[in-house]
Design an enzyme around this catalytic site. Structure first.
Site, short mmCIF file in Angstrom:
data_model
loop_
_atom_site.label_atom_id
_atom_site.label_comp_id
_atom_site.label_asym_id
_atom_site.label_seq_id
_atom_site.Cartn_x
_atom_site.Cartn_y
_atom_site.Cartn_z
N GLY A 14 1.13 -1.50 0.26
CA GLY A 14 -0.10 -0.29 0.32
C GLY A 14 0.69 1.31 -0.34
N ALA A 18 -0.33 5.93 4.71
CA ALA A 18 -0.40 5.37 6.11
C ALA A 18 0.82 4.39 5.83
CB ALA A 18 -1.09 3.65 6.07
N PHE A 119 -13.42 21.92 11.77
CA PHE A 119 -14.62 20.86 11.32
C PHE A 119 -15.38 20.18 11.83
CE2 PHE A 119 -14.08 17.40 8.43
CZ PHE A 119 -14.48 17.50 7.28
N GLN A 240 -19.68 4.36 7.55
CA GLN A 240 -20.14 5.71 8.21
C GLN A 240 -20.45 5.80 6.55
OE1 GLN A 240 -16.75 9.19 8.33
NE2 GLN A 240 -18.16 9.05 10.71
N HIS A 242 -22.92 9.07 3.56
CA HIS A 242 -23.14 10.46 3.72
C HIS A 242 -24.43 10.76 2.90
CE1 HIS A 242 -22.97 14.02 1.94
NE2 HIS A 242 -22.55 14.84 2.24
N LEU A 252 -19.98 13.10 -4.44
CA LEU A 252 -21.05 13.49 -3.48
C LEU A 252 -21.86 14.51 -4.15
CD1 LEU A 252 -18.06 12.87 -0.09
CD2 LEU A 252 -20.60 11.93 -0.79
N GLU A 255 -24.11 19.32 1.27
CA GLU A 255 -25.19 19.39 2.19
C GLU A 255 -25.27 20.58 2.29
OE1 GLU A 255 -24.92 16.27 5.63
OE2 GLU A 255 -22.59 17.26 4.97
N ARG A 286 -27.27 14.62 9.78
CA ARG A 286 -27.05 13.53 8.63
C ARG A 286 -27.10 12.13 8.27
NH1 ARG A 286 -20.53 13.18 6.75
NH2 ARG A 286 -20.47 15.24 6.09
N HIS A 353 -19.05 5.64 2.48
CA HIS A 353 -18.03 7.06 2.94
C HIS A 353 -15.98 6.13 3.17
CE1 HIS A 353 -16.39 10.54 2.28
NE2 HIS A 353 -15.74 11.19 2.93
N ARG A 398 -15.94 7.20 12.80
CA ARG A 398 -14.77 8.53 12.86
C ARG A 398 -15.77 9.74 12.76
NH1 ARG A 398 -12.06 10.87 7.78
NH2 ARG A 398 -14.67 10.82 7.12
N SER A 403 -9.14 10.85 10.17
CA SER A 403 -8.62 9.79 9.40
C SER A 403 -7.04 9.91 9.00
CB SER A 403 -9.42 9.27 8.36
OG SER A 403 -9.08 8.04 7.55
N LEU A 404 -6.58 10.91 8.52
CA LEU A 404 -5.32 11.56 8.04
C LEU A 404 -4.57 11.32 8.72
CD1 LEU A 404 -5.97 14.32 5.30
CD2 LEU A 404 -5.36 11.96 5.02
#
Ligand SMILES: Cc1cc2nc3c(=O)[nH]c(=O)nc-3n(C[C@H](O)[C@H](O)[C@H](O)COP(=O)(O)OP(=O)(O)OC[C@H]3O[C@@H](n4cnc5c(N)ncnc54)[C@H](O)[C@@H]3O)c2cc1C
Lengths: 587, 76
Positions: A14, A18, A119, A240, A242, A252, A255, A286, A353, A398, A403-404
């Site tokens: 990968g 990561a 965020f 998760q 959306h 996407l 919203e 959501r 997502h 999450r 995540s990043l």
């Protein structure tokens, strides 16, 4: 056996955020690192991340990693492991500054410090007010991260094996992992990459659902490999979603469309959100909107010939408002839904997502599984990081921009653990005679399968079943039927075939091999979801609408062998601070 | 036909939008491209995902020699 063998200190599968963060740490420690990727590393799915990476730098407003930790524990609906969450939030500023030093072009304040944006879910003072915690590089944060890490890896001589697909891990009789068997996509050549340590960083598996924001390569390969090797997958019921992805495409729709006055309709043209949320209507949160959409579809009021989607109407806003206030939406609708929203509604559906579950790992990146010494025995030689791993910092749900952060923190900590491990243990066991038997048997089956059902058909059926029976809002009766249906699809996958048997750049073969992985992920997700009779985070059940801490404050483990389920405790105790006790999750 | 096979895999991207656009392009246009256009398409595939998507969605203008193929990408 007769296959070529190449030997490295570390084999990484990968080349997303990561994998490349880990590779960099290892190569800087002068280890010989092989990094395999199905696609050019900077085309990994990390490139899609726009929002940013969360870290309590406090550059705009006062911030504190304890607050970030609280937000993450709460966001995870208390299913996250608090030791790992503490580790991640405490380390966040350090890994972000490190990335800055590697050359990441973060947005900046006039005085040169990193700019931070707000965020959802990130708060000051243990949930009191929103805080600006996300570090971004314009709307290309993931792209910038991949380019920065790729350049840094070139300098330290990480060996990239690009357009190589890992097929299976090599595990000996003692359960130790000795590398992977991989195929060069260009030539079809099969090689054993023998690694003193092996790290899986293969990303997510959103492609199990009919509607997904994930790129085609996100097929959960690392999870499939682990499952076939007899190891469990953890918390796979938590995906998760959306609320509004373009039906049939997954792209996407922001919203903001509903914010500007767009609303949702069922097949009768009814503005159904008025029934579910009389005040907020289409601007409800959501999960409320997703649940209402899923209920309309389940009760037969979905639009289209299969009654399986919802319509997002915005033509009443007029072309001027649409063009001015919602730039890009019209082109996206025309391109991906084939409708011009100035005249017609956009078909939409709740869209998968992010995968919270994955390969069970501790916060050192070591893969763990139940064994003689307890539920979390280290699997020697095997590591996992990034979206494919379940550490578990995201628990049942999450938080955006975590995540990043997860990629940076656990990519690095896995690498550090590998460095340490290799100092103490040479990990030079001989390869077993049957090292490549499993992947070779998979390839041989594809070679000899006659009149097999087309891979694309089986894949489409899998995705349809997952979406219809195990979507964003889950119903006990549908889940029960879904378990049988997904097992049937799995049986069909075992007989699927490919027409093209050539060796070079055989995309059909790659897709067939990917399907094996997708099917494992789909089984794990459906079966884990059916069993969990509560609602927690992203797992939302109509028939068990409450969180049930007395019975379900535990991690799920699914095994491919017999579709067996097992459970293990959540780590409620952080490393150095006091635990956050479960409370109702209200925002 | 090795050419189409090679290109098909390179159309696997990190952005879903590109996967979809490029898949449609391969199905509708690729076979009819002449050698020069194939060369251009292959150059386009070497671009970073975000740049290529900007071109395909008309947010950025292509270099003159890329124009004809980019027009096909945009038409879908
Ligand atoms: C549209 C979108 C926006 C997002 N925005 C944000 C955001 O703003 N902030 C945030 O924190 N998160 C965001 N996320 C989530 C985040 O981007 C991902 O969780 C994260 O990038 C995953 O990184 P990774 O390194 O684990 O895997 P990936 O980047 O997916 O990389 C996986 C790698 O594994 C390789 N690979 C896979 N299988 C094999 C195999 N069999 N053999 C060889 N190589 C293989 C692939 O080639 C690739 O290099 C977003 C996600 C999406 C879909």
């Amino acid at each position: 056996m007769g296959l070529p063998v190449r030997t490295f200190d570390a084999v990484i599968v990968g080349g997303g955020g990561a994998g490349m963060r880990a590779a960099l740490e290892l190569a800087r420690a002068d280890l010989r690192v092989a990094l395999l990727s199905k696609v050019f590393p900077t085309r990994s799915h990390t490139v899609a991340a726009q929002g940013g990476v969360a870290a309590s730098l406090g550059n705009i407003e006062k911030d504190d990693w304890h607050w970030h930790m609280y937000d993450t524990v709460k966001g995870a609906d208390y299913l996250g492991d608090q030791d790992a969450i503490e580790f991640m939030c405490r380390t966040a500023p350090e890994v972000v500054y490190e990335l800055e030093h590697f050359g990441m072009p973060f947005d900046r304040l006039p005085d040169g410090r990193i700019y931070q944006r707000p965020f959802g879910g990130h708060m000051q003072e243990y949930g009191r007010n929103p805080v600006q915690r996300a570090c971004a590089a314009a709307d290309r944060t993931g792209h910038a991260m991949l380019h920065t890490l790729y350049q840094a890896n070139l300098k330290v001589h990480t060996q990239f094996f690009i357009e190589w697909m890992a097929l299976d891990i090599v595990r000996d009789r003692d359960g130790e992992v000795l590398g992977v068997v991989a195929m060069e996509i260009e030539t079809g050549e099969i090689v054993i990459f023998r690694g003193r340590c092996t790290l899986l960083a293969t990303g997510g598996a959103g492609r199990i659902f009919a509607s997904s924001t994930n790129a085609f390569i996100n097929t959960g390969d690392g999870l499939g490999m682990v499952a076939r090797a007899g190891l469990p997958l953890q918390d796979m019921e938590f995906f998760q979603f959306h609320p509004t992805g373009v039906y049939g495409a997954g792209v996407l729709i922001t919203e903001g469309v509903r914010g500007e006055g767009g609303f949702l309709l069922n097949k009768n043209g009814e503005r159904f959100m008025e029934r579910y949320a009389p005040n907020a209507k289409d601007l409800a949160s959501r999960d409320v909107v997703s649940r209402a959409m899923a209920t309309e579809i389940k009760e037969g009021r979905g639009a289209g010939k299969d009654a399986d989607h919802i319509l997002l109407k915005l033509d009443h806003l007029g072309s001027e408002v649409i063009n001015r206030r919602l730039p890009g939406i019209r082109e996206i609708a025309i391109k991906f839904a084939n409708v011009d929203p100035v005249r017609e509604p956009i078909p939409v559906v709740p869209t998968a997502h992010y995968m919270m579950g994955g390969i069970p790992a501790n916060y050192h990146g070591q893969v763990v599984a139940p064994g003689a010494t307890g539920p979390e025995e280290v699997v020697r030689g095997l590591y996992a990081a990034g979206e494919c791993a379940c550490v578990s910092v995201h628990g049942a749900n999450r938080l955006g921009c975590n995540s990043l952060l997860d990629l940076l923190v656990f990519g690095r900590s896995a690498a550090r653990q590998i460095i340490d491990d290799l100092k103490r243990n040479p990990h030079l066991k001989p390869l077993p005679d049957d090292a490549a038997d499993r992947p070779l048997a998979r390839l041989a089956r594809l070679e000899t399968q006659k009149d097999g059902e087309r891979v694309a058909e089986v894949q489409a059926e899998m995705r349809r079943v997952m979406q219809a029976y195990c979507g964003v809002f889950r119903f006990g009766d549908l889940l029960k039927q879904g378990v049988d249906k997904i097992k049937e699809v799995a049986a069909r996958a075992g007989h699927s075939g490919i027409g093209d048997k050539s060796k070079t750049f055989n995309t059909a073969r790659v897709e067939a091999l990917e399907l094996d992985n997708l099917i494992e992920v789909a089984l794990a997700t459906m079966i884990s979801a059916e069993a969990r009779t509560e609602s927690r985070g992203a797992h939302d059940r109509a028939d068990h609408h409450q969180r049930d801490d007395a019975n379900w404050m535990k991690h799920t483990l699914w095994y491919k062998q017999g579709n067996r389920l097992d459970y293990k405790p959540v780590h409620g105790k952080p490393l150095t601070v006091e635990a956050f006790e479960p409370k109702a999750r209200v925002y | 036909m090795a050419d189409l096979d090679r290109v098909r895999w390179r159309c696997r991207r990190g952005l879903l939008e590109l996967d979809l656009i490029l898949k449609a392009f391969l199905e509708r246009h690729f076979e009819r491209l002449d050698a020069g256009q194939r060369e251009v398409f292959s150059e386009l595939l070497d671009q970073p995902d975000n740049d290529l998507l900007d071109l395909a969605l008309g947010r950025r203008e292509p270099a003159p020699r890329h124009r004809a193929v980019v027009e096909m990408l945009r038409a879908g």
